[in-house]
Scaffold this active site. Sequence first.
Site, mmCIF file in Angstrom:
data_model
loop_
_atom_site.group_PDB
_atom_site.id
_atom_site.type_symbol
_atom_site.label_atom_id
_atom_site.label_comp_id
_atom_site.label_asym_id
_atom_site.label_seq_id
_atom_site.Cartn_x
_atom_site.Cartn_y
_atom_site.Cartn_z
ATOM 1 N N SER A 1 0.854 -1.179 0.000
ATOM 2 C CA SER A 1 0.000 0.000 0.000
ATOM 3 C C SER A 1 0.898 1.239 0.000
ATOM 4 O O SER A 1 1.749 1.398 0.871
ATOM 5 C CB SER A 1 -0.879 -0.034 1.260
ATOM 6 O OG SER A 1 -1.645 1.130 1.367
ATOM 7 N N LYS B 1 -1.004 -0.907 -4.426
ATOM 8 C CA LYS B 1 -2.240 -0.184 -4.083
ATOM 9 C C LYS B 1 -1.861 1.263 -3.839
ATOM 10 O O LYS B 1 -0.945 1.542 -3.059
ATOM 11 C CB LYS B 1 -2.870 -0.816 -2.844
ATOM 12 C CG LYS B 1 -3.783 0.081 -2.016
ATOM 13 C CD LYS B 1 -4.578 -0.740 -1.027
ATOM 14 C CE LYS B 1 -4.794 -0.010 0.291
ATOM 15 N NZ LYS B 1 -5.560 -0.815 1.262
ATOM 16 N N LEU B 2 -2.566 2.169 -4.507
ATOM 17 C CA LEU B 2 -2.307 3.601 -4.327
ATOM 18 C C LEU B 2 -3.401 4.208 -3.479
ATOM 19 O O LEU B 2 -4.590 4.009 -3.741
ATOM 20 C CB LEU B 2 -2.306 4.325 -5.676
ATOM 21 C CG LEU B 2 -1.243 3.933 -6.700
ATOM 22 C CD1 LEU B 2 -1.366 4.852 -7.923
ATOM 23 C CD2 LEU B 2 0.153 4.031 -6.093
ATOM 24 N N LYS B 3 -2.998 4.997 -2.500
ATOM 25 C CA LYS B 3 -3.968 5.775 -1.754
ATOM 26 C C LYS B 3 -4.361 6.965 -2.620
ATOM 27 O O LYS B 3 -3.487 7.598 -3.240
ATOM 28 C CB LYS B 3 -3.332 6.272 -0.447
ATOM 29 C CG LYS B 3 -3.062 5.153 0.543
ATOM 30 C CD LYS B 3 -4.361 4.608 1.109
ATOM 31 C CE LYS B 3 -4.108 3.631 2.244
ATOM 32 N NZ LYS B 3 -5.371 3.127 2.817
ATOM 33 N N ASP C 1 -7.273 3.039 -3.108
ATOM 34 C CA ASP C 1 -8.010 3.077 -1.841
ATOM 35 C C ASP C 1 -8.221 4.536 -1.446
ATOM 36 O O ASP C 1 -7.252 5.283 -1.261
ATOM 37 C CB ASP C 1 -7.202 2.352 -0.753
ATOM 38 C CG ASP C 1 -7.940 2.267 0.578
ATOM 39 O OD1 ASP C 1 -9.102 2.702 0.656
ATOM 40 O OD2 ASP C 1 -7.334 1.745 1.546
ATOM 41 N N ASN D 1 -10.246 5.533 1.286
ATOM 42 C CA ASN D 1 -10.583 5.728 2.706
ATOM 43 C C ASN D 1 -11.702 6.753 2.895
ATOM 44 O O ASN D 1 -11.534 7.719 3.654
ATOM 45 C CB ASN D 1 -9.344 6.121 3.514
ATOM 46 C CG ASN D 1 -8.353 4.981 3.680
ATOM 47 O OD1 ASN D 1 -7.281 4.997 3.075
ATOM 48 N ND2 ASN D 1 -8.695 3.965 4.453
ATOM 49 N N GLU E 1 -11.225 0.734 -3.621
ATOM 50 C CA GLU E 1 -11.545 0.398 -2.223
ATOM 51 C C GLU E 1 -12.147 1.607 -1.509
ATOM 52 O O GLU E 1 -11.568 2.693 -1.522
ATOM 53 C CB GLU E 1 -10.232 -0.041 -1.553
ATOM 54 C CG GLU E 1 -10.346 -0.458 -0.098
ATOM 55 C CD GLU E 1 -8.977 -0.874 0.472
ATOM 56 O OE1 GLU E 1 -8.010 -1.036 -0.313
ATOM 57 O OE2 GLU E 1 -8.869 -1.008 1.691
ATOM 58 N N ASP F 1 -14.042 -1.683 2.600
ATOM 59 C CA ASP F 1 -13.155 -1.878 3.749
ATOM 60 C C ASP F 1 -13.902 -1.370 4.986
ATOM 61 O O ASP F 1 -14.577 -2.138 5.681
ATOM 62 C CB ASP F 1 -11.828 -1.122 3.492
ATOM 63 C CG ASP F 1 -10.886 -1.079 4.689
ATOM 64 O OD1 ASP F 1 -11.243 -1.591 5.758
ATOM 65 O OD2 ASP F 1 -9.773 -0.509 4.564
ATOM 66 N N LYS G 1 -10.346 -7.383 7.395
ATOM 67 C CA LYS G 1 -9.382 -6.988 8.433
ATOM 68 C C LYS G 1 -9.919 -7.513 9.754
ATOM 69 O O LYS G 1 -10.956 -7.034 10.235
ATOM 70 C CB LYS G 1 -9.291 -5.461 8.538
ATOM 71 C CG LYS G 1 -8.456 -4.794 7.467
ATOM 72 C CD LYS G 1 -8.413 -3.289 7.696
ATOM 73 C CE LYS G 1 -7.731 -2.603 6.529
ATOM 74 N NZ LYS G 1 -7.957 -1.149 6.544
ATOM 75 N N GLY H 1 -4.520 -4.553 5.755
ATOM 76 C CA GLY H 1 -3.439 -4.348 6.718
ATOM 77 C C GLY H 1 -3.706 -3.104 7.543
ATOM 78 O O GLY H 1 -4.400 -2.184 7.093
HETATM 79 O O1 SMG Z 1 -0.523 -2.518 6.741
HETATM 80 O O2 SMG Z 1 0.064 -2.396 4.678
HETATM 81 C C1 SMG Z 1 -0.557 -1.981 5.646
HETATM 82 C C2 SMG Z 1 -1.417 -0.755 5.480
HETATM 83 C C3 SMG Z 1 -2.442 -0.964 4.445
HETATM 84 O O3 SMG Z 1 -3.457 0.890 3.412
HETATM 85 C C4 SMG Z 1 -3.460 0.169 4.360
HETATM 86 N N1 SMG Z 1 -4.326 0.277 5.380
HETATM 87 O O4 SMG Z 1 -7.528 1.590 4.603
HETATM 88 O O5 SMG Z 1 -6.622 -0.200 3.999
HETATM 89 C C5 SMG Z 1 -6.565 0.847 4.628
HETATM 90 C C6 SMG Z 1 -5.355 1.276 5.424
HETATM 91 C C7 SMG Z 1 -5.701 1.556 6.848
HETATM 92 C C8 SMG Z 1 -4.579 1.990 7.704
HETATM 93 S S1 SMG Z 1 -3.924 3.484 7.218
HETATM 94 C C9 SMG Z 1 -2.959 4.119 8.456
HETATM 95 MG MG MG Z 2 -8.607 0.532 3.070
#
Ligand code: SMG
Ligand code: MG
Length: 369
Positions: A135, A161-163, A189, A191, A214, A239, A263, A291
């Site tokens: 990520s 995976k790109l935020k 993703d 969020n 996501e 998610d 998760k 994660g």
């Molecule tokens: O553990 O590789 C990891 C982080 C993966 O992007 C990740 N997690 O929304 O999926 C999600 C985020 C939540 C935590 S961001 C601090």
């Molecule tokens: Mg997520």
Amino acid sequence: MRLERLELRRIGLELVVPFRTSFGTELHRDILLVHVTTDVGDGWGECVAMSAPFYSPEFVDGADLVIRRHLWPTLVAAGELRAADVAMVLEPIHGHPMAKAALEMAILDAELRANDSTFHQLLGTERTTVPSGVSVGIFDDLDVLLAQVQGYVDGGYARIKLKIEPGWDLEPVRLVRELIGPDMPLQVDANTAYGRTDIDHLCRLDEYDLLLIEQPLTEEDLLGHAQLAMRSSTPVCLDESIVSLQTAADAIDIGAAEIVNIKPGRVGGYLAARRIHDLCLDRGVPVWCGGMVETGIGRAANAALATLPGFTLPGDISASSRFYARDIVTDPITVTDGEVAVPTAPGLGFDLDLEFLDAITTSTDVIDA
Ligand code: SMG
Ligand code: MG
């Protein structure tokens, strides 16, 4: 088994690079570990709540408090207990899935160690490795993003995976797709950073052949996700919205979840996570393991969970070194040929580096049963 003692340990760990998402930036982690001693031995769990309630309502001080004030006394009052009973015993207490999951993990770890067996054996699966995705956070600069992505491609990750967030979506995705080529799996993703009025805009991501998008909309907005799923050719994955078996079933039924991110912390534990996996497998909905920037404790358990047959997409189970210069376990997860090895150690699959753990411990509290 009978619970005898609870140790609440807070540790401080620095990330190797700041991890920025649409809701904030993580750099210094304040992590709550729970160490449970029982009459058959002890076990450890990791609480995945972040310092502040930006990803979900939970946060580490709140988790610490609800464990000592409500969850632990309720478990102790239950008397003789198995790991499989924890979720049911804690059900009258609403919410707090990450705090509950941490306790269940510690009790499961203790139970498995006492039986000299592993989480992998409990799940009864054959796979010994699982595909590893990474990520990648948001940056101020596109060149920095591309350099980071290139580093992960060179590191052998199976997918990127790109935020994303408003203002950081089409262009970074276009450039990364150009960099990694058409065959490398890519997903995004958000969020919860977008609204229903952004659906047309989000459909423009379709041209980049993404594995999935996501959680673009708020966690309560199942209908909005269903509307997006009808319009967009990119599969919609949830998610934050999936907080229980019930929400998973409903989201699938109304067409809001074409793929599910599982998760354990978000759904109250590894055993609940397994039930959601089973439901999704039954409905033909692919799942993958999310994660929460876990240490080697959570990472080991996640790798085992992801051996279940419905986990057909690479998880956010990256090498420990993606986030941490040094992990609290003696055998941190590494990536080889895009896969991580499922741990074989008794319990959830890790052994703690107690010396390093002590060195980064910021507080310890012990509560006797
Ligand atoms: O553990 O590789 C990891 C982080 C993966 O992007 C990740 N997690 O929304 O999926 C999600 C985020 C939540 C935590 S961001 C601090
Ligand atoms: Mg997520």
